[in-house]
Design a protein around this motif. Structure first.
Motif, mmCIF file in Angstrom:
data_model
loop_
_atom_site.group_PDB
_atom_site.id
_atom_site.type_symbol
_atom_site.label_atom_id
_atom_site.label_comp_id
_atom_site.label_asym_id
_atom_site.label_seq_id
_atom_site.Cartn_x
_atom_site.Cartn_y
_atom_site.Cartn_z
ATOM 1 N N ALA A 284 55.768 -68.140 31.388
ATOM 2 C CA ALA A 284 57.230 -68.008 31.381
ATOM 3 C C ALA A 284 57.649 -66.604 31.804
ATOM 4 C CB ALA A 284 57.778 -68.342 29.995
ATOM 5 N N ILE A 285 56.890 -65.596 31.387
ATOM 6 C CA ILE A 285 57.186 -64.226 31.819
ATOM 7 C C ILE A 285 57.141 -64.134 33.337
ATOM 8 C CG2 ILE A 285 56.252 -61.866 31.838
ATOM 9 C CD1 ILE A 285 55.493 -62.300 28.890
ATOM 10 N N GLY A 286 56.218 -64.870 33.943
ATOM 11 C CA GLY A 286 56.044 -64.813 35.384
ATOM 12 C C GLY A 286 57.190 -65.356 36.209
ATOM 13 N N ILE A 287 58.075 -66.152 35.621
ATOM 14 C CA ILE A 287 59.198 -66.695 36.393
ATOM 15 C C ILE A 287 60.468 -65.865 36.216
ATOM 16 C CG2 ILE A 287 58.227 -69.019 36.128
ATOM 17 C CD1 ILE A 287 60.665 -69.665 34.321
ATOM 18 N N LEU A 288 60.374 -64.776 35.419
ATOM 19 C CA LEU A 288 61.556 -63.956 35.153
ATOM 20 C C LEU A 288 61.732 -62.862 36.195
ATOM 21 C CD1 LEU A 288 61.236 -63.501 31.288
ATOM 22 C CD2 LEU A 288 62.791 -65.036 32.498
ATOM 23 N N GLU A 289 62.980 -62.556 36.476
ATOM 24 C CA GLU A 289 63.324 -61.434 37.327
ATOM 25 C C GLU A 289 63.101 -60.122 36.575
ATOM 26 O OE1 GLU A 289 65.432 -61.285 40.723
ATOM 27 O OE2 GLU A 289 63.723 -62.654 40.650
ATOM 28 N N PRO A 290 62.843 -59.004 37.268
ATOM 29 C CA PRO A 290 62.823 -57.705 36.592
ATOM 30 C C PRO A 290 64.125 -57.503 35.815
ATOM 31 C CG PRO A 290 61.968 -57.482 38.806
ATOM 32 C CD PRO A 290 62.500 -58.887 38.699
ATOM 33 N N GLY A 291 64.003 -57.041 34.577
ATOM 34 C CA GLY A 291 65.168 -56.907 33.711
ATOM 35 C C GLY A 291 65.430 -58.145 32.871
ATOM 36 N N GLY A 292 64.616 -59.183 33.076
ATOM 37 C CA GLY A 292 64.778 -60.408 32.305
ATOM 38 C C GLY A 292 64.315 -60.250 30.865
ATOM 39 N N LYS A 293 64.609 -61.255 30.051
ATOM 40 C CA LYS A 293 64.268 -61.209 28.630
ATOM 41 C C LYS A 293 63.609 -62.521 28.231
ATOM 42 C CE LYS A 293 68.286 -58.301 27.490
ATOM 43 N NZ LYS A 293 69.540 -58.212 26.706
ATOM 44 N N ILE A 294 62.579 -62.396 27.404
ATOM 45 C CA ILE A 294 61.967 -63.590 26.812
ATOM 46 C C ILE A 294 61.943 -63.419 25.309
ATOM 47 C CG2 ILE A 294 59.625 -62.664 27.228
ATOM 48 C CD1 ILE A 294 58.767 -65.681 27.414
ATOM 49 N N MET A 295 62.488 -64.408 24.612
ATOM 50 C CA MET A 295 62.480 -64.432 23.153
ATOM 51 C C MET A 295 61.543 -65.539 22.706
ATOM 52 S SD MET A 295 65.226 -62.729 23.967
ATOM 53 C CE MET A 295 66.427 -63.897 24.526
ATOM 54 N N SER A 296 60.460 -65.168 22.037
ATOM 55 C CA SER A 296 59.499 -66.153 21.567
ATOM 56 C C SER A 296 59.830 -66.585 20.149
ATOM 57 C CB SER A 296 58.081 -65.601 21.621
ATOM 58 O OG SER A 296 57.183 -66.536 21.044
ATOM 59 N N LEU A 297 59.775 -67.881 19.917
ATOM 60 C CA LEU A 297 60.007 -68.426 18.581
ATOM 61 C C LEU A 297 58.696 -68.713 17.866
ATOM 62 C CD1 LEU A 297 62.739 -71.049 19.562
ATOM 63 C CD2 LEU A 297 63.005 -68.596 19.149
ATOM 64 N N VAL A 298 57.583 -68.598 18.579
ATOM 65 C CA VAL A 298 56.293 -69.006 18.034
ATOM 66 C C VAL A 298 55.284 -67.865 17.989
ATOM 67 C CG1 VAL A 298 56.570 -71.418 18.696
ATOM 68 C CG2 VAL A 298 55.563 -69.813 20.323
ATOM 69 N N GLY A 299 55.652 -66.693 18.426
ATOM 70 C CA GLY A 299 54.751 -65.550 18.404
ATOM 71 C C GLY A 299 54.153 -65.293 19.771
ATOM 72 N N PRO A 300 53.416 -64.195 19.857
ATOM 73 C CA PRO A 300 52.966 -63.367 18.737
ATOM 74 C C PRO A 300 54.080 -62.504 18.124
ATOM 75 C CG PRO A 300 52.288 -62.384 20.808
ATOM 76 C CD PRO A 300 52.884 -63.712 21.140
ATOM 77 N N LEU A 301 53.961 -62.293 16.814
ATOM 78 C CA LEU A 301 54.885 -61.386 16.135
ATOM 79 C C LEU A 301 54.673 -59.977 16.674
ATOM 80 C CD1 LEU A 301 54.557 -63.906 14.266
ATOM 81 C CD2 LEU A 301 55.081 -62.413 12.352
ATOM 82 N N ASP A 302 55.734 -59.156 16.655
ATOM 83 C CA ASP A 302 55.623 -57.810 17.200
ATOM 84 C C ASP A 302 56.000 -56.761 16.155
ATOM 85 O OD1 ASP A 302 58.378 -58.091 17.079
ATOM 86 O OD2 ASP A 302 58.662 -58.233 19.237
ATOM 87 N N ALA A 303 55.747 -55.499 16.505
ATOM 88 C CA ALA A 303 56.009 -54.401 15.579
ATOM 89 C C ALA A 303 57.490 -54.264 15.266
ATOM 90 C CB ALA A 303 55.469 -53.092 16.158
ATOM 91 N N ALA A 304 58.347 -54.577 16.239
ATOM 92 C CA ALA A 304 59.793 -54.493 16.006
ATOM 93 C C ALA A 304 60.224 -55.467 14.922
ATOM 94 C CB ALA A 304 60.547 -54.765 17.304
ATOM 95 N N PHE A 305 59.613 -56.653 14.913
ATOM 96 C CA PHE A 305 59.905 -57.633 13.866
ATOM 97 C C PHE A 305 59.474 -57.098 12.506
ATOM 98 C CE2 PHE A 305 58.011 -61.067 11.274
ATOM 99 C CZ PHE A 305 59.177 -61.709 10.903
ATOM 100 N N ALA A 306 58.270 -56.517 12.457
ATOM 101 C CA ALA A 306 57.779 -55.959 11.196
ATOM 102 C C ALA A 306 58.700 -54.856 10.684
ATOM 103 C CB ALA A 306 56.356 -55.428 11.392
ATOM 104 N N LYS A 307 59.168 -54.007 11.587
ATOM 105 C CA LYS A 307 60.076 -52.921 11.204
ATOM 106 C C LYS A 307 61.391 -53.473 10.674
ATOM 107 C CE LYS A 307 62.284 -48.726 13.001
ATOM 108 N NZ LYS A 307 62.463 -47.862 14.198
ATOM 109 N N ALA A 308 61.939 -54.476 11.382
ATOM 110 C CA ALA A 308 63.212 -55.062 10.957
ATOM 111 C C ALA A 308 63.113 -55.717 9.585
ATOM 112 C CB ALA A 308 63.689 -56.083 11.995
#
Length: 333
Positions: free
Chosen positions: A222-246
């Motif tokens: 899915a990342i591969g079909i995005l334009e530069p500047g695009g966004k991907i929000m995963s609902l299934v992971g992997p979890l990231d450090a920003a989530f842990a901080k929040a």
């Protein structure tokens, strides 16, 4: 009261029906007689212990997150609802569950149930509706004319997310099996990839946002079909450090989640794409906005199968097969 509970985490969580005391209320809470419960994949994941570090339950814990029902009692600080009102809500991340005859619902997470829906239809919406809303409107800021990729368009999240993306003015691409192509077209999908015949990463391109509902290599594709500047929000992971901080988690978990997401973060950075993990937030105000769209017929629930309360374990097993077209709902009353 009767409730479906799990008693421990792991491979044998001892899921079954229990008799629990009728819950008491805090001042800002309501006692809701539950008529229907919409099931979500995370309802099956929680007893495995997968989310034990971030979701806190007192065992035995009542299962389920979404509900629709009728208010029976209100705390003294509740002002927007009264006994007899029909409401729907998600209890996700509140340390309680909905697969029971009664549930405690904080006023802030509840919304008036649309009058054109029955309880089964209303119960199917809260978590998937809030997830799609928070991903596309709150985090990605989807604007008219942008291209949004929503995989598994016939599923519980996909069937609502497609409709919301079209409401936001987006061009929508999705994947589905051959038999579900007419359904996702009817929901508003503009580009439909039959995954049994084509690979979406070879067919779609130039997208601004992707909703990550599938794991591992599907996220990379899915990342591969995005334009530069695009966004991907995963609902299934992997979890990231920003989530842990929040979440205010400790240093060890921040480090672990950072390691878990390192590969996908590097891939996203090479594509100049922003990756983040999305944990849905229960929000009555947002659910009220979604309810207005349901009331107007702008979006509609898609129901696959309805199970009686005594067959709730079968409903969870059916959902775990991953073949539901729309939502699986347990009808309690």
């Amino acid at each position: 009261m009767k409730a479906l509970t799990f008693k421990r985490y792991g491979k044998s969580p001892a899921i079954g029906f229990s008799e629990l005391p009728r819950p008491s209320l805090r001042d800002d809470e309501m006692l809701v007689e539950v008529h229907a419960v919409g099931l979500n994949p995370i309802d099956n994941m929680i007893p495995t212990g997968m989310f034990k570090p971030v979701l806190k339950f007192q065992l035995p814990a009542t299962m389920g997150s979404d509900l629709a029902g009728v208010v029976k009692e209100v705390g003294r600080r509740v002002t927007r609802y009264k006994p007899g009102d029909a409401v729907f809500a998600s209890l996700f991340d509140l340390g309680t569950g909905s697969l029971a005859e009664f549930a405690v619902v904080p006023e802030r997470v509840a919304a008036p149930m649309p009058t054109n829906l029955d309880f089964v239809q209303a119960a199917s919406v809260p978590m998937v509706g809030l997830t799609a809303w928070q991903a596309m409107k709150e985090r990605a800021g989807v604007r008219p004319g942008q291209k949004v990729f929503i995989p598994a368009g016939a599923g519980g999240i996909g069937s609502i997310a497609i409709q919301l993306a079209k409401h936001f003015g987006a061009h929508v691409g999705t994947t589905t099996s051959t038999g579900n192509v007419p359904l996702v077209r009817s929901l508003g999908a503009d580009e439909v990839v039959d995954y049994k015949q084509q690979a979406f990463e070879k067919t779609l391109s130039g997208y601004d946002m992707a909703l990550g509902t599938l794991r591992d290599e599907e996220i990379d594709k899915a990342i591969g079909i995005l334009e530069p500047g695009g966004k991907i929000m995963s609902l299934v992971g992997p979890l990231d450090a920003a989530f842990a901080k929040a979440r205010g988690l400790n240093f060890v978990l921040k480090f672990v989640f950072g390691l878990m997401s390192r590969k996908v973060m590097k891939l996203a950075a090479r594509r100049q794409v922003a990756y983040s993990f999305l944990f849905v937030r229960s929000d009555g105000a947002q659910l009220s906005d979604i309810g207005q769209l349901l009331q107007a017929g702008t979006i509609r629930p898609v129901i696959d199968k309805v199970f009686a309360f005594e067959r709730a374990p079968d409903a969870l097993a059916y959902l775990a097969q991953g073949r539901a077209k729309g939502k699986v709902v347990v009808q309690i009353k």
